[in-house]
Scaffold this motif. Structure first.
Motif, short mmCIF file in Angstrom:
data_model
loop_
_atom_site.label_atom_id
_atom_site.label_comp_id
_atom_site.label_asym_id
_atom_site.label_seq_id
_atom_site.Cartn_x
_atom_site.Cartn_y
_atom_site.Cartn_z
N ASP A 24 1.76 -42.18 -78.00
CA ASP A 24 2.63 -41.19 -77.37
C ASP A 24 2.30 -41.04 -75.88
OD1 ASP A 24 3.50 -40.89 -79.93
OD2 ASP A 24 3.33 -38.71 -79.98
N HIS A 25 1.01 -41.04 -75.59
CA HIS A 25 0.58 -40.92 -74.20
C HIS A 25 1.04 -42.13 -73.39
CE1 HIS A 25 -1.90 -39.98 -70.72
NE2 HIS A 25 -2.40 -41.20 -70.78
N LYS A 26 0.98 -43.32 -73.99
CA LYS A 26 1.39 -44.53 -73.29
C LYS A 26 2.90 -44.55 -73.05
CE LYS A 26 -2.43 -47.29 -75.15
NZ LYS A 26 -2.83 -48.43 -76.02
N VAL A 27 3.65 -44.06 -74.06
CA VAL A 27 5.11 -43.98 -73.89
C VAL A 27 5.45 -43.00 -72.78
CG1 VAL A 27 7.26 -43.33 -75.00
CG2 VAL A 27 5.56 -44.64 -76.28
N ALA A 28 4.76 -41.87 -72.78
CA ALA A 28 4.99 -40.87 -71.73
C ALA A 28 4.68 -41.43 -70.35
CB ALA A 28 4.15 -39.62 -72.01
N LYS A 29 3.62 -42.26 -70.28
CA LYS A 29 3.26 -42.87 -68.99
C LYS A 29 4.35 -43.83 -68.53
CE LYS A 29 -0.25 -45.70 -66.69
NZ LYS A 29 -1.54 -46.43 -66.85
N LEU A 30 4.89 -44.64 -69.47
CA LEU A 30 5.96 -45.58 -69.11
C LEU A 30 7.19 -44.82 -68.62
CD1 LEU A 30 7.32 -48.36 -69.02
CD2 LEU A 30 7.83 -48.10 -71.46
N CYS A 31 7.57 -43.77 -69.34
CA CYS A 31 8.73 -42.97 -68.94
C CYS A 31 8.48 -42.30 -67.59
CB CYS A 31 9.05 -41.92 -70.00
SG CYS A 31 9.65 -42.59 -71.56
N ALA A 32 7.26 -41.82 -67.39
CA ALA A 32 6.93 -41.16 -66.13
C ALA A 32 7.01 -42.13 -64.96
CB ALA A 32 5.52 -40.55 -66.21
N LEU A 33 6.58 -43.39 -65.17
CA LEU A 33 6.67 -44.39 -64.11
C LEU A 33 8.12 -44.66 -63.73
CD1 LEU A 33 3.93 -46.97 -65.23
CD2 LEU A 33 3.87 -45.52 -63.19
N LEU A 34 9.00 -44.77 -64.74
CA LEU A 34 10.41 -45.00 -64.47
C LEU A 34 11.02 -43.80 -63.73
CD1 LEU A 34 11.32 -46.62 -67.88
CD2 LEU A 34 11.66 -47.71 -65.65
N CYS A 35 10.68 -42.59 -64.20
CA CYS A 35 11.20 -41.38 -63.55
C CYS A 35 10.68 -41.25 -62.12
CB CYS A 35 10.82 -40.14 -64.36
SG CYS A 35 11.64 -40.01 -65.97
N ASP A 36 9.40 -41.56 -61.93
CA ASP A 36 8.82 -41.49 -60.58
C ASP A 36 9.51 -42.47 -59.64
OD1 ASP A 36 7.08 -39.52 -61.36
OD2 ASP A 36 5.33 -40.84 -61.57
N ALA A 37 9.85 -43.66 -60.15
CA ALA A 37 10.54 -44.65 -59.32
C ALA A 37 11.89 -44.10 -58.86
CB ALA A 37 10.74 -45.95 -60.09
N VAL A 38 12.62 -43.45 -59.79
CA VAL A 38 13.92 -42.87 -59.44
C VAL A 38 13.74 -41.73 -58.44
CG1 VAL A 38 15.89 -41.58 -60.35
CG2 VAL A 38 15.01 -43.55 -61.59
N HIS A 39 12.76 -40.86 -58.68
CA HIS A 39 12.53 -39.75 -57.76
C HIS A 39 12.15 -40.25 -56.37
CE1 HIS A 39 13.11 -37.14 -61.04
NE2 HIS A 39 11.89 -37.18 -61.56
N TYR A 40 11.36 -41.32 -56.31
CA TYR A 40 11.00 -41.89 -55.01
C TYR A 40 12.24 -42.43 -54.30
CZ TYR A 40 9.34 -45.18 -51.52
OH TYR A 40 9.17 -45.86 -50.34
N LEU A 41 13.07 -43.17 -55.04
CA LEU A 41 14.29 -43.72 -54.44
C LEU A 41 15.22 -42.61 -53.97
CD1 LEU A 41 14.90 -46.64 -56.95
CD2 LEU A 41 14.31 -46.88 -54.53
N ASN A 42 15.28 -41.53 -54.74
CA ASN A 42 16.12 -40.40 -54.33
C ASN A 42 15.60 -39.74 -53.06
OD1 ASN A 42 18.15 -40.51 -56.27
ND2 ASN A 42 16.98 -39.34 -57.75
N SER A 43 14.29 -39.66 -52.93
CA SER A 43 13.72 -39.06 -51.72
C SER A 43 13.97 -39.95 -50.52
CB SER A 43 12.21 -38.84 -51.91
OG SER A 43 11.52 -40.07 -52.00
N LYS A 44 14.04 -41.28 -50.76
CA LYS A 44 14.26 -42.23 -49.68
C LYS A 44 15.73 -42.39 -49.35
CE LYS A 44 13.57 -46.65 -50.46
NZ LYS A 44 12.91 -47.98 -50.67
N GLN A 45 16.59 -42.23 -50.38
CA GLN A 45 18.02 -42.50 -50.21
C GLN A 45 18.86 -41.23 -50.21
OE1 GLN A 45 17.62 -46.68 -52.80
NE2 GLN A 45 19.06 -45.11 -53.43
#
Length: 240
Positions: free
Chosen positions: A141-162
């Protein structure tokens, strides 16, 4: 729910008959830029994801489509929505990432890429479950949460940049209450699709005090919207 507007013709003339001030229209226009579609029918799920990609690309928005293997043929289309052609497909970049480590590397790469892969308006992950299955060992569960968090963080970063113009849409072919709770905790909008009888589908999702239901079916190789409705809870009562 903006994602649904790129999958089904919810703003067609027929669907607008209820009036622009109807709760249906206010709910579907609410923006949730991170969604996961849960459905056991792979053909239909991929078709909905691809329709979303085509709808974005029609507006000249860049789409990154992540999957493990090359798509053998164009998925089914949704009646009343944009169709693909060579010009539209130029805005869709397919990334064939076979392992979960490849997906994690992609998430890290968006921080320093300057090509169109580094500036997408939509990221699609086709069958996130096939990557989750590779996360073996304790504390899954922790590993799945980490994978989802990485994907979400990528989107949040792109949103902050774009300036807030990137969304994430994923599919999961093996729905699990265990992982659904992980999706919710990472801030994802979860859309469940049930097929019963064969060829007839019902999508449901909850946002704030509203439950949106979309019914569609498969006929002659095309997906058709049948109806959609919103249940709004107000002070303990439900309305449509």
């Amino acid at each position: 729910m903006i994602t649904l507007l790129h999958v089904f013709p919810l703003e067609s003339e027929h669907c607008r008959a209820k009036g622009a001030d109807h709760p249906i229209h206010s709910v579907v226009r609410k923006n949730n830029d991170i969604c996961v579609v849960q459905c056991q029918n792979y053909s239909v799920t991929r078709s909905l994801l691809f329709q979303c990609a085509v709808s974005y690309a029609t507006k000249e928005s860049t789409v990154i489509y992540i999957c493990r293997q090359q798509v053998p043929s164009l998925p089914l289309g949704v009646h009343g929505m944009p169709s693909s052609d060579s010009r539209v497909l130029n805005y869709i970049s397919f990334l064939y990432l076979d392992t979960v480590e490849d997906v994690m590397d992609f998430c890290a790469s968006v921080h320093n890429r300057e090509d169109k892969v580094g500036h997408p308006n939509l990221i699609i992950v086709d069958d996130i479950g096939s990557y989750i299955e590779q996360l073996q060992g304790p504390c899954q569960d922790h590993k799945v949460a980490k994978l989802c968090a990485l994907l979400c963080d990528a989107v949040h970063y792109l949103n902050s940049k774009q300036g807030g113009s990137c969304s994430l849409l994923m599919s999961c072919l093996r729905p699990s209450q265990r992982f659904t709770s992980v999706y919710w905790k990472t801030g994802m909008q979860v859309m469940d699709i049930q097929e019963n009888p064969p060829g007839e589908f019902a999508l449901s999702t909850v946002q704030d005090d509203s439950t949106l239901e979309v019914e569609f079916n498969l006929r002659r190789g095309v997906l058709f919207l049948k109806r959609f409705r919103v249940h709004v809870t107000v002070k303990g009562k439900k309305g449509v």
